[in-house]
Design a protein around this motif. Structure first.
Motif, short mmCIF file in Angstrom:
data_model
loop_
_atom_site.label_atom_id
_atom_site.label_comp_id
_atom_site.label_asym_id
_atom_site.label_seq_id
_atom_site.Cartn_x
_atom_site.Cartn_y
_atom_site.Cartn_z
N PRO A 129 34.53 39.83 42.14
CA PRO A 129 34.96 40.19 43.56
C PRO A 129 36.19 40.89 43.04
O PRO A 129 36.35 42.32 43.96
CB PRO A 129 35.63 38.60 43.76
CG PRO A 129 35.02 37.42 43.85
CD PRO A 129 33.92 37.68 42.66
N ILE A 130 37.25 40.55 42.36
CA ILE A 130 37.91 41.16 41.69
C ILE A 130 37.32 42.49 41.08
O ILE A 130 37.79 44.14 41.08
CB ILE A 130 39.27 41.33 40.23
CG1 ILE A 130 39.90 39.70 41.09
CG2 ILE A 130 40.18 41.41 39.68
CD1 ILE A 130 40.41 39.02 40.16
N LEU A 131 35.95 42.92 39.85
CA LEU A 131 35.73 42.98 39.42
C LEU A 131 35.01 44.56 40.32
O LEU A 131 35.35 46.08 40.59
CB LEU A 131 34.28 43.15 38.69
CG LEU A 131 32.75 43.63 38.81
CD1 LEU A 131 33.76 45.19 36.93
CD2 LEU A 131 31.98 43.12 38.03
N ALA A 132 34.40 43.83 41.54
CA ALA A 132 33.66 44.89 42.97
C ALA A 132 34.99 46.13 43.46
O ALA A 132 34.82 47.12 43.86
CB ALA A 132 33.32 44.12 43.88
N ALA A 161 26.19 46.09 41.44
CA ALA A 161 26.01 46.99 40.73
C ALA A 161 27.44 45.27 39.81
O ALA A 161 27.06 45.31 39.00
CB ALA A 161 26.91 47.95 40.68
N ALA A 162 28.57 44.69 41.22
CA ALA A 162 29.65 44.24 39.76
C ALA A 162 27.94 42.75 39.66
O ALA A 162 28.64 42.20 38.61
CB ALA A 162 29.98 43.75 41.01
N ILE A 163 27.64 42.11 40.68
CA ILE A 163 26.84 41.03 40.36
C ILE A 163 25.67 41.67 38.84
O ILE A 163 26.30 40.89 37.99
CB ILE A 163 25.62 40.69 41.68
CG1 ILE A 163 26.43 40.29 42.57
CG2 ILE A 163 24.72 39.71 41.35
CD1 ILE A 163 25.92 39.93 43.66
N SER A 164 24.92 42.40 39.03
CA SER A 164 24.69 42.96 38.01
C SER A 164 25.46 43.14 36.00
O SER A 164 24.79 41.81 35.23
CB SER A 164 23.77 44.63 37.56
OG SER A 164 23.02 44.57 38.74
N LEU A 220 24.56 39.95 33.89
CA LEU A 220 24.39 40.25 32.43
C LEU A 220 25.50 39.64 31.13
O LEU A 220 25.33 39.91 29.84
CB LEU A 220 24.70 42.30 32.18
CG LEU A 220 23.62 42.61 32.89
CD1 LEU A 220 23.26 44.54 32.65
CD2 LEU A 220 21.84 42.33 32.03
N ASP A 221 26.73 39.84 31.26
CA ASP A 221 27.74 39.64 30.37
C ASP A 221 27.97 37.72 30.79
O ASP A 221 27.66 37.41 29.70
CB ASP A 221 28.98 40.18 31.94
CG ASP A 221 30.34 39.42 31.06
OD1 ASP A 221 30.89 39.81 29.78
OD2 ASP A 221 30.99 38.78 30.85
#
Length: 471
Positions: free
Chosen positions: A73-76, A267-270, A274-275
Motif C-alpha cells: 500500500p505504501i509503495l502504491a 504494478a505495485a503488486i507485481s 517479484l521482490d
C-alpha cells in the motif's frame, strides 16, 4: 493518457511538465526497473540472516503479511504521488501542495535519504565485487576452508580496497544513469533483472541437490511459534517496509516517468511479488548450504560474506557457484543503486536545469566524497575504531542508523499521511484508478485507503520506536 486524470491534474498542479518528461517505454520496463530498485542487498544479504536469527518459518509468514498489508500500500502511494506530480520529489510536493508548504521539506528529505544511503551502500556493493574477483580467481572454491572467514575481516579493514571498489561501483552506476530513463535505467534493468532471476534459478537447482535442502526448506516455511519474539515481529514489519524501497524517493521518481495508462495497484503488486520471490529464493539457496555443511543459520550479518564461502569451498565446482552467487549479489546491489542515484540526478535536472550528464556526475561526485568515511570505517583511524570507541558506532554504522532508524520512518510516515489525508480525493482516486482494469476497482481503492490511513502509520511508528530503542 486518462482524460479525467489529466483534467484534474491540470487544475491541481501548477507548472506540471507533463509529456515533456521522460517516460518508460512500457509497463514491463517500469516494473523491471522498480523491482530492481526493490530487489537489492536487503533481499539476498539481509533477509536471509534476519530470517535465520528469528527462527525461520513464522518470521517469514509474518513478513509476507506485512509486505501485503503495509509495504505494497505504501509503495502504491509513493508511485501515485510521483505520477501525479510528474517531477522529482521536491517539485512534486511543491506542486501537489503549495510552493512554501512544509510538505516541500518532505521532498527534500526524499532526496537527502538516497544520497546518504548510497554513500555507504556502495561500499557494501564493493565487497560484492571483491568477492566476485576472489571467487573467479580461485580464492573461494578448491582452496582450504580455514582462512576463508578471515577474508572478510581483511577486506573490511583495508582502506585501499574499500576505496577502490567504492569508486568502481559508483562509476558503473553513473555510467548507466547518464544514459537516461529509457536508454540507461530501463535498458540496464531489462538485462540485469532477467539475468538475476536466471542466476537465482541456477543456484536454486544446485541447492535442491544438496542433502540439506529439505531441512533448509523446512526452516524457511515451517512455522515454529517458540522461535519468534515481539522484537522479531517488528523486525519483519520494518524489513517489509524498507525492502520495497519506499520512503527514499526512488519509487516516487520512477513513478514520475510512468504514463497514466498503466495500473498503479497492478504494478505495485507485481513489484512486491517479484521482490518477495527473490528474498525467498535467496533463503532457499543459503539455508540448504548452511545445513548441508553443518553451519549455523543464525550467523547474523556475516552469513553471506563469512559463512557461505566456507560452504562453497566444500562443494564440487565451488568456485563456479561462488562466482555466480556473488555476481547475483552484485547485480542486486547495482539495480538498487541505479534507482538511488536517479533520485538526486532527477532533482538536479528539474530544480537546477542541469543536463543529465552534469547532474549525474555531480551527484556521483558528492556520493563518492560522502562515502569515503564509510570506506575507512573498518580501520583503526578516526572514522573506524576511534569513532566507535568514543560513540559506540563507527561512521558507517552511524550513517546506517540515522538513515534506517530515523530518516526513512519519518519519510514513510510523511508520505503515507500526505497521500491519505492531504491529497485531495478529486486527484487521489482518479490517480489510483488510471489504467486499472480490476472489476471491483472502487472496493480495492477503499481497502487501500483504509490501510494507508490507519494500519500503515501505526506500523511505521512501531518500527521507528523500535529502531530508536524506545520499544
Amino acid at each position: 493518457m486518462d482524460e479525467s486524470l489529466s483534467i484534474v491534474r491540470s487544475t491541481t498542479i501548477e507548472g506540471s511538465p507533463g509529456a515533456a518528461r521522460g517516460q518508460w517505454s512500457s509497463k514491463l520496463g517500469f516494473v523491471l526497473a522498480a523491482a530492481g530498485s526493490a530487489v537489492g542487498l536487503g533481499n539476498i544479504w539481509k533477509f536471509p540472516y534476519i530470517t535465520g536469527t528469528n527462527g525461520g518459518g513464522l518470521f517469514v509468514l509474518v513478513y509476507l503479511l506485512c509486505v501485503g498489508l503495509v509495504g505494497i500500500p505504501i509503495l502504491a502511494a509513493e508511485v501515485l504521488v510521483g505520477r501525479a506530480g510528474q517531477r522529482s520529489a521536491v517539485g512534486t510536493f511543491r506542486g501537489l501542495s503549495r510552493p512554501r508548504s512544509p510538505w516541500v521539506a518532505l521532498g527534500g528529505l526524499s532526496v537527502l535519504i538516497p544520497t546518504l544511503i548510497l554513500s555507504y551502500y556502495s561500499v557494501v556493493a564493493g565487497w560484492c565485487l571483491d568477492y566476485v574477483v576472489a571467487a573467479a580467481t580461485g580464492g573461494i572454491g578448491g582452496a582450504g576452508v580455514e582462512g576463508l572467514p578471515g577474508l572478510f575481516d581483511g577486506l573490511y579493514a583495508s582502506a585501499e580496497r574499500n576505496l577502490l571498489w567504492h569508486a568502481v561501483f559508483m562509476a558503473i552506476t553513473a555510467a548507466i544513469v547518464i544514459g537516461g530513463v529509457q536508454g540507461g535505467v530501463e535498458r540496464a534493468s531489462r538485462f540485469l533483472m532477467p539475468a538475476l532471476f536466471v542466476m537465482l534459478l541456477a543456484l536454486l537447482v544446485q541447492s535442491a541437490m544438496l542433502p540439506g535442502f529439505v531441512e533448509g526448506a523446512r526452516f524457511v516455511f515451517a512455522p515454529d511459534p517458540s522461535k519468534l519474539t515481539a522484537a522479531g515481529v517488528l523486525e519483519a514489519l520494518g524489513h517489509a517496509f524498507f525492502t520495497l524501497s519506499v520512503g527514499m524517493g526512488a519509487m516516487l521518481t520512477y513513478g514520475s516517468y510512468l504514463s497514466d495508462g498503466e495500473s498503479i495497484p497492478g504494478a505495485a503488486i507485481s513489484i512486491g511479488v517479484l521482490d518477495t520471490l527473490v528474498a525467498l529464493g535467496a533463503c532457499l539457496v543459503i539455508f540448504p548450504l548452511t545445513f548441508s555443511f553443518g553451519m549455523e543459520p543464525a550467523a547474523g550479518p556475516g552469513l553471506v560474506f563469512k559463512i557461505l564461502p566456507v560452504a562453497f569451498a566444500q562443494m564440487p565446482f565451488g568456485g563456479l557457484w561462488a562466482t555466480v552467487f556473488f555476481v547475483l549479489l552484485f547485480f542486486a546491489a547495482l539495480t538498487s543503486a541505479i534507482s538511488l542515484l536517479e533520485v538526486p540526478t532527477s532533482y538536479a535536472i528539474d530544480e537546477w536545469g542541469l543536463s543529465r550528464r552534469t547532474a549525474t556526475l555531480g551527484a556521483c561526485a558528492l556520493i563518492l566524497a560522502l562515502g569515503i568515511p564509510s570506506a575507512l570505517s573498518g580501520g583503526e583511524g578516526f572514522f573506524g575504531a576511534g569513532l566507535a570507541a568514543a560513540t559506540g558506532r563507527n561512521w558507517f554504522d552511524w550513517f546506517d542508523h540515522a538513515a534506517t532508524n530515523w530518516m526513512l520512518p519519518v519519510s514513510g510516515l510523511g508520505l503515507s499521511t500526505f497521500v491519505a489525508w492531504r491529497l485531495s480525493e478529486e486527484l487521489r482516486q482518479p490517480a489510483f484508478a488510471a489504467g486499472t482494469r480490476f472489476g471491483k476497482q472502487a472496493r480495492i481503492y477503499r481497502v487501500w485507503l483504509l490501510l494507508l490511513r490507519y494500519l500503515a502509520p501505526v506500523g511505521i511508528v512501531a518500527v521507528f520506536l523500535q529502531g530508536i530503542g524506545v520499544i
